[in-house]
Structures are given as C-alpha cells and as structure tokens.
Design an enzyme around this catalytic site. Structure first.
Site, PDB file in Angstrom:
ATOM      1  N   ASN A 275       0.803  -1.238   0.000  1.00 54.26           N
ATOM      2  CA  ASN A 275       0.000   0.000   0.000  1.00 54.26           C
ATOM      3  C   ASN A 275       0.831   1.282   0.000  1.00 54.26           C
ATOM      4  O   ASN A 275       0.374   2.313  -0.457  1.00 54.26           O
ATOM      5  CB  ASN A 275      -1.027  -0.011   1.142  1.00 54.26           C
ATOM      6  CG  ASN A 275      -0.400   0.124   2.502  1.00 54.26           C
ATOM      7  OD1 ASN A 275       0.735  -0.325   2.723  1.00 54.26           O
ATOM      8  ND2 ASN A 275      -1.105   0.710   3.428  1.00 54.26           N
TER       9      ASN A 275
ATOM     10  N   GLY B  26       2.008  -5.529   7.781  1.00 49.45           N
ATOM     11  CA  GLY B  26       0.992  -6.307   7.064  1.00 49.45           C
ATOM     12  C   GLY B  26      -0.173  -6.634   7.985  1.00 49.45           C
ATOM     13  O   GLY B  26      -0.497  -5.844   8.880  1.00 49.45           O
ATOM     14  N   SER B  27      -0.766  -7.809   7.767  1.00 48.28           N
ATOM     15  CA  SER B  27      -1.983  -8.158   8.501  1.00 48.28           C
ATOM     16  C   SER B  27      -1.672  -8.718   9.888  1.00 48.28           C
ATOM     17  O   SER B  27      -0.560  -9.174  10.156  1.00 48.28           O
ATOM     18  CB  SER B  27      -2.761  -9.210   7.712  1.00 48.28           C
ATOM     19  OG  SER B  27      -2.043 -10.433   7.727  1.00 48.28           O
TER      20      SER B  27
ATOM     21  N   GLU C  48       8.241   2.983  13.957  1.00 50.30           N
ATOM     22  CA  GLU C  48       9.037   3.295  12.775  1.00 50.30           C
ATOM     23  C   GLU C  48       9.125   4.822  12.672  1.00 50.30           C
ATOM     24  O   GLU C  48       8.438   5.542  13.381  1.00 50.30           O
ATOM     25  CB  GLU C  48       8.364   2.719  11.530  1.00 50.30           C
ATOM     26  CG  GLU C  48       8.118   1.236  11.696  1.00 50.30           C
ATOM     27  CD  GLU C  48       7.844   0.511  10.409  1.00 50.30           C
ATOM     28  OE1 GLU C  48       6.687   0.516   9.986  1.00 50.30           O
ATOM     29  OE2 GLU C  48       8.794  -0.060   9.844  1.00 50.30           O
TER      30      GLU C  48
ATOM     31  N   CYS D  66      -3.226   1.641   6.608  1.00 48.52           N
ATOM     32  CA  CYS D  66      -3.362   1.170   7.994  1.00 48.52           C
ATOM     33  C   CYS D  66      -4.028   2.240   8.832  1.00 48.52           C
ATOM     34  O   CYS D  66      -4.648   1.952   9.842  1.00 48.52           O
ATOM     35  CB  CYS D  66      -2.006   0.900   8.618  1.00 48.52           C
ATOM     36  SG  CYS D  66      -0.972  -0.109   7.616  1.00 48.52           S
TER      37      CYS D  66
ATOM     38  N   GLU E 226       3.984  -3.944  12.354  1.00 49.46           N
ATOM     39  CA  GLU E 226       3.023  -2.846  12.188  1.00 49.46           C
ATOM     40  C   GLU E 226       1.830  -3.453  11.463  1.00 49.46           C
ATOM     41  O   GLU E 226       1.942  -3.822  10.303  1.00 49.46           O
ATOM     42  CB  GLU E 226       3.684  -1.709  11.395  1.00 49.46           C
ATOM     43  CG  GLU E 226       3.076  -0.355  11.728  1.00 49.46           C
ATOM     44  CD  GLU E 226       1.797  -0.112  10.978  1.00 49.46           C
ATOM     45  OE1 GLU E 226       0.719  -0.399  11.542  1.00 49.46           O
ATOM     46  OE2 GLU E 226       1.863   0.339   9.833  1.00 49.46           O
TER      47      GLU E 226
ATOM     48  N   GLN F 180      -8.646  -8.754  -3.034  1.00 48.65           N
ATOM     49  CA  GLN F 180      -8.982  -7.692  -2.085  1.00 48.65           C
ATOM     50  C   GLN F 180     -10.337  -7.074  -2.422  1.00 48.65           C
ATOM     51  O   GLN F 180     -11.103  -6.718  -1.533  1.00 48.65           O
ATOM     52  CB  GLN F 180      -7.895  -6.608  -2.089  1.00 48.65           C
ATOM     53  CG  GLN F 180      -6.655  -6.965  -1.303  1.00 48.65           C
ATOM     54  CD  GLN F 180      -6.926  -7.166   0.181  1.00 48.65           C
ATOM     55  OE1 GLN F 180      -6.696  -8.244   0.721  1.00 48.65           O
ATOM     56  NE2 GLN F 180      -7.440  -6.143   0.857  1.00 48.65           N
TER      57      GLN F 180
ATOM     58  N   VAL G  69      -0.710 -12.596   9.667  1.00 51.01           N
ATOM     59  CA  VAL G  69       0.675 -12.860   9.268  1.00 51.01           C
ATOM     60  C   VAL G  69       1.636 -12.329  10.336  1.00 51.01           C
ATOM     61  O   VAL G  69       2.624 -12.968  10.676  1.00 51.01           O
ATOM     62  CB  VAL G  69       0.986 -12.272   7.873  1.00 51.01           C
ATOM     63  CG1 VAL G  69       2.433 -12.532   7.497  1.00 51.01           C
ATOM     64  CG2 VAL G  69       0.065 -12.877   6.827  1.00 51.01           C
ATOM     65  N   GLY G  70       1.300 -11.187  10.921  1.00 46.69           N
ATOM     66  CA  GLY G  70       2.148 -10.606  11.963  1.00 46.69           C
ATOM     67  C   GLY G  70       2.304 -11.540  13.155  1.00 46.69           C
ATOM     68  O   GLY G  70       3.389 -11.692  13.711  1.00 46.69           O
TER      69      GLY G  70
ATOM     70  N   GLU H 209     -10.712  -4.794  10.223  1.00 47.75           N
ATOM     71  CA  GLU H 209     -10.085  -3.926   9.229  1.00 47.75           C
ATOM     72  C   GLU H 209     -10.523  -4.371   7.832  1.00 47.75           C
ATOM     73  O   GLU H 209     -10.317  -5.523   7.460  1.00 47.75           O
ATOM     74  CB  GLU H 209      -8.556  -3.996   9.348  1.00 47.75           C
ATOM     75  CG  GLU H 209      -7.871  -2.981   8.460  1.00 47.75           C
ATOM     76  CD  GLU H 209      -6.348  -2.972   8.626  1.00 47.75           C
ATOM     77  OE1 GLU H 209      -5.760  -4.066   8.687  1.00 47.75           O
ATOM     78  OE2 GLU H 209      -5.763  -1.868   8.677  1.00 47.75           O
TER      79      GLU H 209
ATOM     80  N   LYS I 186      12.270  -8.137   1.196  1.00 52.52           N
ATOM     81  CA  LYS I 186      11.261  -8.948   0.496  1.00 52.52           C
ATOM     82  C   LYS I 186       9.991  -8.083   0.388  1.00 52.52           C
ATOM     83  O   LYS I 186       9.225  -7.968   1.329  1.00 52.52           O
ATOM     84  CB  LYS I 186      11.009 -10.216   1.310  1.00 52.52           C
ATOM     85  CG  LYS I 186      10.283 -11.373   0.622  1.00 52.52           C
ATOM     86  CD  LYS I 186       9.127 -11.060  -0.267  1.00 52.52           C
ATOM     87  CE  LYS I 186       7.844 -11.757   0.160  1.00 52.52           C
ATOM     88  NZ  LYS I 186       6.667 -11.192  -0.562  1.00 52.52           N
TER      89      LYS I 186
END
Ligand code: UN1
Length: 504
Positions: A160, A236-237, A472, A292, A258, A339, A240-241, A393, A183
């Site tokens: 994004n 990311g999501s 960050e 986000c 994040e 999506q 996955v996080g 989300e 990556k």
C-alpha cells in the site's frame, strides 16, 4: 484536466543479490499487473524460494562485515544521495507506482515524497545517533553507551506504500550499520526495485541491501526462518504478523510489527462539521481506504450526526473513481481481485448485520472501470460498535458511522477495538481536545485532522493488536535496528570494584 495514460514499458525485474542481477534459481517468475487495467503487465519478477533467500542472506552477511565499520556520517551521506535521487526521479517513480499499485498520482507523489523525507531525516542521524555519557560511581572511570547494528535484518513490506514503507525500514536499518534482505509485497515489486536502484546509484556497497522477489509462503517464510537473519521488520496483517512473531520468538529473533488499524475520527457536537466532513472524506477514501491509518470508523455525536452523514454522503458520491493516472480521478482501484472480493464481502456482512447502507456498496464496472478492480466509496450509517464492520479492518473505501450520545461514550466507542494505531477528535473545546488526546488508545492522535497523514519526523506505530511495541520513523526508527552497548573505561590504573570500592 484529464490526461490519457501513456503506454508504458514492462519491467524485467531480477533479484539483486550481492550487487548482481539474478533470476530465481528455479527460473520461475511472476507478474505484477496494473489494478486499473488488469490485463496490463507492469513487470515480470523472479519467484524466489529458500535457496534464493539463502544466497541473499550470505551476500548480506559478507557485506555487513565491512559496512558496520563505515563511519555513521559516511553511511548518512549515501542515504542522503539516495534521497536526492528519489527526489530527482519523483515523477517517473510516482507514475510507475500509480500503474503498479493504483493510488492516484497526487498520492503516489506523496508516497515518494515520504521516502525522500525519510532519507533526508535519517541521513542526519549519521551525525547524531546519540548515546549517553553518565557519571561513574568510581573515580577516574567513564560510563557511556553507543548503538551497535544487529547484523543481517529482513524488511518485509506491504503493497500500500510501495516506496514509503521500504524507506521507513531500509534507511534506518542501513544507517545503523545493518545489512538488509528486502522482500517486498508481490503486488508492487517494480516500485521496490526502483527504491533499491536509487540506493545502488547513490553508491551503497554491493550486498548491503539485497532484494528477493516472491510470494509470502515461499520467499517470505524462508526469510523469516533463515538462521542468519537477526531481526524481521514486518508491516501487514494481524494474522501474518502473529505468525512472524511466533517464528521469530521461537528463534529468539527480534520482530517489529506494524499491523493495521480500525481508526476512529470522533466528531463532537461542538465540532466544525464542514472541517470534519473534509477530514472524513480524505481519511476514509484517500488511497481507496487502503491505509493502515484509514479513517474506517466515524464516531459522531447525536447532535450533528444527521447533518454530518448527509453531507459526507453527498461529497463521497461525487468522488471520481478511475485510473489514478488521470489527474481528475480521486479514488483509484483496489490492489487486486482478491482484495476487491474481500471489500465487497464486508458490504454483505454489514448489510447482514443490519447496518444502513448510506452510499456505494458495489463494484464499479461502468466503461473503462470494467478493466480493473474498482469499488464505489461506501458508507454505512447507524452502525453499532459490536458489528463486524465496526471491528474488523476492511482495507477498502468503506467507512462506518457510529452515533454516540456523549463525549464519554464517544471515547469508549473509539477505544473499543483490538487495534490502536491512529485516532482523531474534532472539537472546538480545548479541554475536550486535550482530554481526548490523553484518553484515546492509539499510537498517533490528531486534533481537528483525519487519522491519515503522519509525518516522518515523529514515531509511527500503534498499541494493542496494531503492533508489538516498536515504532518506525522518527529518530526512534534506530531503536528497531540497533542494540545498545554499554562501555566502561577505567583510567585509574588500579582495580576498582563496582558496588564495593565506593567511597563517599
Ligand atoms: C500505512 O498505511 O501503512 O500516516 C502507512 C499515513 C501515511 C502512512 C500510512 N503517512 O497515513
């Protein structure tokens, strides 16, 4: 003004490993496509797997040995040059980004600008990167700290903010003396490659930043599990996080996450409602809601909710949806078909839950829009805090309006999610504004501005399920990518025992 998008060339991307261009060892590739014209291939990239990741980690480890010894100011000079190259190439990068990711050109320029800002800011850390000097309890002894790099770190980035988010991670990572395996998301590889090319042109030594393209399950997973990677920075999501944190936890690696938000704008009865509508429009539908920080909840006090809803709906209905390369378009496509289905799935959920569909709620297919993945700006009214559309989300141009009676209720509703990235309050009362700043559970709070639009000189990140305590951007970005070393220098010429040989 409406310009015709230019026919653009196709990027033949390769991994960059130890300064060399390499295909994947298997020879497999994947394509990145334009979400506004799904038939248009933006580029072809290596579909990398564990063996390619291993090559990249080895190259990074080899480069790290020298890079960590380069003085901080010299490392900063290279980062500054990279920022200047991004600045020089801002327009072509922005156009590539709009083609590959879909965000409208003005926003693609902003995304690129965010990376330029980050580079200039972090370059300055080369001459700061402060440590501390504190008094020793003993005579003729100094006590101080300095930052040290971690080693090889991985940066796994989303689609994004295809240039800005890599810059948030990679600039501070290399500033602190680490080497990077990068990556990027499989939807935006061409933008990621462009970012790495700026670093190469700036004179970054080969191997300090390596890029491996591929899918999460094959390539990302290998990056995560590689024993040579000391830390993983991931955006990311939540799902996955959590996986990233579990794998890193078991391997005692650092992970910084994040993971998105369900950000609320609170509009109180005493607010400037016009200003709040402007903010909600930009916060909810900018980047087609694929931030986000998107304003995906609007918590509005009873006295103004009817007027606010009507006005927002009217303004949102007039937003022009289309190919972001056209200067008159305000809402670009959704990143991909999967999506788009997910976004529409949430419309069905909201309708099923009894929320009132005020606007949109459908895939946009008229004319040229049928060539891409477009969704109409969507607003639900009369939403209750317990509904899924108010809790999960969506990551699309969908926002929900939650009517509330009081300031207390507004803050409770705003805080009533498992996320905590960004929050905002619209009020003219300075006491309420400061109370909200203090009580909103979020890493970032805005007063009389929407939940999007963070600047890079302050830390960015959230609480609760939004992350795991890291930030960050800001000078705090260095914390993610460095360890503290404490140094004691005893020049007394004799053995002095701490805590024992102390005198008054
Ligand atoms: C994101 O959506 O992951 O504050 C980042 C903002 C932007 C960054 C968003 N500067 O909205």
């Amino acid at each position: 003004m409406s310009g015709t998008p230019a026919v653009a060339e196709r990027v033949e991307g390769l991994n960059v490993i130890g300064g060399e261009r390499r295909p994947s060892r298997s020879g497999a590739t994947f394509e990145s496509r334009n979400p506004a014209h799904a038939a248009e291939v933006v580029g072809v990239f290596p579909r990398s797997a564990a063996e390619d990741v291993d090559d990249a980690v080895r190259a990074a480890a080899a480069a790290y040995a020298q890079w960590r010894l380069v003085p901080w100011p010299a490392r900063g000079e290279i980062i500054l040059r990279a920022a200047q190259i991004l600045e020089r190439d801002k327009e072509p990068i922005a156009r590539l980004m709009t083609r590959e990711m879909g965000k409208v050109l003005t926003e693609a320029r902003g995304d690129t600008q965010e990376a330029i800002d980050m580079g200039k800011f972090i370059a300055g850390e080369g001459r700061r990167a402060f440590g501390e000097t504190v008094p020793s309890e003993l005579r003729d002894k100094w006590a101080m700290t300095m930052r040290q790099p971690l080693g090889v770190v991985a940066c796994i980035t989303p689609w994004n903010f295809p240039v800005a988010i890599p810059s948030w991670k990679i600039f501070p990572a290399i500033m602190a003396g680490n080497a990077v395996v990068f990556k990027p998301a499989e939807d935006t590889p061409a933008c990621a490659l462009r970012f790495v090319e700026a670093l190469e042109e700036a004179g970054l030594p080969a191997g300090v930043v390596n890029i491996v393209f591929g899918y999460g399950e094959e390539c990302g997973e290998a990056v995560l599990r590689h024993p040579g990677v000391r830390a993983v920075s991931f955006t990311g999501s939540v799902e996955v996080g959590r996986h990233v944190a579990e794998v890193c936890g078991a391997m005692l690696k650092r992970s910084s996450l994040e993971l998105g938000g369900k950000n609320a704008i609170v509009v109180l009865d005493d607010a400037d409602v016009e200003l709040a509508v402007d903010g909600a429009l930009w916060g909810a539908f900018g980047t087609s809601g694929q931030r986000c920080t998107a304003s995906s909840r609007l918590v509005v006090q009873r006295g103004v909710v009817a007027g606010f809803t009507a006005h927002l709906a009217e303004r949102a209905a007039s937003l022009r949806v289309g190919d972001g390369l056209r200067e008159d378009v305000q809402v670009g496509p959704i990143i991909n078909e999967k999506q788009l289905r997910r976004v529409h799935g949430y419309t069905e959920v909201g309708v099923g839950e009894g929320a009132r569909l005020v606007l949109g709620g459908e895939v946009a297919r008229d004319g040229e829009l049928a060539e891409g993945w477009f969704y109409r700006p969507t607003i639900f009214g009369d939403v209750r805090a317990s509904m899924r559309v108010a809790q999960e989300e969506i990551f699309g141009p969908t926002t929900v309006i939650l009517p509330v009676e009081s300031v207390d209720e507004a803050l409770a509703v705003a805080n009533g999610t498992r996320y905590g990235l960004s929050a905002s309050v619209y009020t003219r009362d300075v006491r309420t504004a400061f109370r909200a700043v203090n009580e909103l559970e979020a890493g970032i709070v805005y007063v009389n501005a929407p939940t999007i639009g963070a600047e890079i000189q302050l830390p960015f990140g959230g609480i609760k399920n939004t992350g795991n305590g890291h930030r960050e951007a800001g000078h705090q970005a260095l914390d993610e990518f460095s360890e503290w070393k404490s140094i004691y220098v005893d020049y007394s010429g004799r053995l002095q025992r701490a805590q024992i040989d102390v005198e008054m």
